[in-house]
Design a protein around this motif. Sequence first.
Motif, PDB file in Angstrom:
ATOM      1  N   LEU A   1       0.819  -1.212   0.000  1.00  0.00           N
ATOM      2  CA  LEU A   1       0.000   0.000   0.000  1.00  0.00           C
ATOM      3  C   LEU A   1       0.852   1.260   0.000  1.00  0.00           C
ATOM      4  O   LEU A   1       0.498   2.253  -0.636  1.00  0.00           O
ATOM      5  N   CYS A   2       1.982   1.232   0.715  1.00  0.00           N
ATOM      6  CA  CYS A   2       2.861   2.404   0.731  1.00  0.00           C
ATOM      7  C   CYS A   2       3.506   2.631  -0.639  1.00  0.00           C
ATOM      8  O   CYS A   2       3.631   3.783  -1.087  1.00  0.00           O
ATOM      9  N   ILE A   3       3.899   1.555  -1.317  1.00  0.00           N
ATOM     10  CA  ILE A   3       4.456   1.682  -2.677  1.00  0.00           C
ATOM     11  C   ILE A   3       3.400   2.248  -3.625  1.00  0.00           C
ATOM     12  O   ILE A   3       3.680   3.134  -4.449  1.00  0.00           O
ATOM     13  N   GLY A   4       2.171   1.744  -3.503  1.00  0.00           N
ATOM     14  CA  GLY A   4       1.080   2.270  -4.323  1.00  0.00           C
ATOM     15  C   GLY A   4       0.779   3.725  -4.006  1.00  0.00           C
ATOM     16  O   GLY A   4       0.464   4.520  -4.908  1.00  0.00           O
ATOM     17  N   TRP A   5       0.893   4.089  -2.740  1.00  0.00           N
ATOM     18  CA  TRP A   5       0.674   5.478  -2.303  1.00  0.00           C
ATOM     19  C   TRP A   5       1.723   6.400  -2.929  1.00  0.00           C
ATOM     20  O   TRP A   5       1.409   7.489  -3.409  1.00  0.00           O
ATOM     21  N   ILE A   6       2.975   5.957  -2.928  1.00  0.00           N
ATOM     22  CA  ILE A   6       4.053   6.759  -3.504  1.00  0.00           C
ATOM     23  C   ILE A   6       3.861   6.922  -5.017  1.00  0.00           C
ATOM     24  O   ILE A   6       4.074   8.003  -5.574  1.00  0.00           O
ATOM     25  N   LYS A   7       3.427   5.856  -5.681  1.00  0.00           N
ATOM     26  CA  LYS A   7       3.252   5.902  -7.134  1.00  0.00           C
ATOM     27  C   LYS A   7       2.053   6.768  -7.526  1.00  0.00           C
ATOM     28  O   LYS A   7       2.138   7.594  -8.439  1.00  0.00           O
ATOM     29  N   LYS A   8       0.900   6.566  -6.839  1.00  0.00           N
ATOM     30  CA  LYS A   8      -0.330   7.267  -7.208  1.00  0.00           C
ATOM     31  C   LYS A   8      -0.488   8.617  -6.508  1.00  0.00           C
ATOM     32  O   LYS A   8      -1.346   9.411  -6.892  1.00  0.00           O
ATOM     33  N   LYS A   9       0.302   8.837  -5.455  1.00  0.00           N
ATOM     34  CA  LYS A   9       0.229  10.069  -4.653  1.00  0.00           C
ATOM     35  C   LYS A   9      -1.079  10.196  -3.882  1.00  0.00           C
ATOM     36  O   LYS A   9      -1.383  11.253  -3.320  1.00  0.00           O
ATOM     37  N   THR A  10      -1.867   9.130  -3.880  1.00  0.00           N
ATOM     38  CA  THR A  10      -3.139   9.183  -3.156  1.00  0.00           C
ATOM     39  C   THR A  10      -3.593   7.779  -2.789  1.00  0.00           C
ATOM     40  O   THR A  10      -3.143   6.790  -3.381  1.00  0.00           O
ATOM     41  N   LEU A  11      -4.476   7.694  -1.793  1.00  0.00           N
ATOM     42  CA  LEU A  11      -5.090   6.435  -1.368  1.00  0.00           C
ATOM     43  C   LEU A  11      -6.582   6.654  -1.197  1.00  0.00           C
ATOM     44  O   LEU A  11      -7.015   7.714  -0.723  1.00  0.00           O
TER      45      LEU A  11
END
Length: 301
Positions: free
Chosen positions: A34-44
């Motif tokens: 989830l943190c990697i996805g957060w960094i890539k998408k800049k949002t959750l």
Amino acid sequence: QKYNVTSYGATIVAITTLEAFAGMWINGFILCVLCIGWIKKKTLNSNEKIVLLLGCSRFCSLCFSWAYSFFSIIYPNYFYVRPILQLAVFFQAFFNHCNLWVSACLCVFYCIKIANFRNSFFIYLKVRIDRVVLWLFLGSGILALAIGIIAYDIADRPHCNNHNSTREGNFGRANIKMDKHFFPSFFLTGFGYAASFMAVIFAAVFLLFSLWRHKHKMQKNSMKDLSVEAHIRAMKSIFAFLVMYSINFVCLVLKMVYVTKKRSYMTFLIIVFEYTFPGLHSLILIFSNPKLEKTLLKILP
């Protein structure tokens, strides 16, 4: 200096270590993805925020619970001293209740997001779901912090009354005194369990009623809707959590009954399940989330 560890204590340490590190790996995996996805998408989205916070609270809960169990059995001379014991009790109570309340928040989120009701208040919550999630986080944190502070105060009392109780040879009497003082803490923990458990039950009931009404409407109109599938997926997740949560609640009650019986088989089973719950439910969450499941299957041999 190590304490003379019994075979019962060694077994507890071995099993809790295995379960705790397995649970920390599972929840650490959720955090990393989830943190990697957060960094890539800049949002959750709100669902990912809840799962991320849940994984973080469970990782910390398992870490502090394992440390509490390990040092209280292997190095009691260094553990049962002020303020180490008080801080350990505080962090364990705080993260355990964060785990409970954030788990309940996830079930409430599923209910608000998926269930279909025409009630104006329910529609208001559905429209402002992101803000509702933030308030749920804030409430969960405040409640967990309050219980952690109370647990710290309760753990501090036996040592204020008897500063010599933790010297070598007096651990039996120290444990008896602490058992008596920890009954209020068990009461508060039981209240936290019961309140969050009721939130999960209400979420499950509302979702089930919404599913039944929606399915009946679709059958009547001879229509198919993806909303039914969403209902069923959410119900499976909540039902799995409800079953484990029920067993966990029973374990708490039994723990209060067997609190003075340090080496009973029932105490052993209670401890085993307490360490199983955070990892097992997180594993269910992984397989109910396509993104997490796909990433997990990639890294597995």
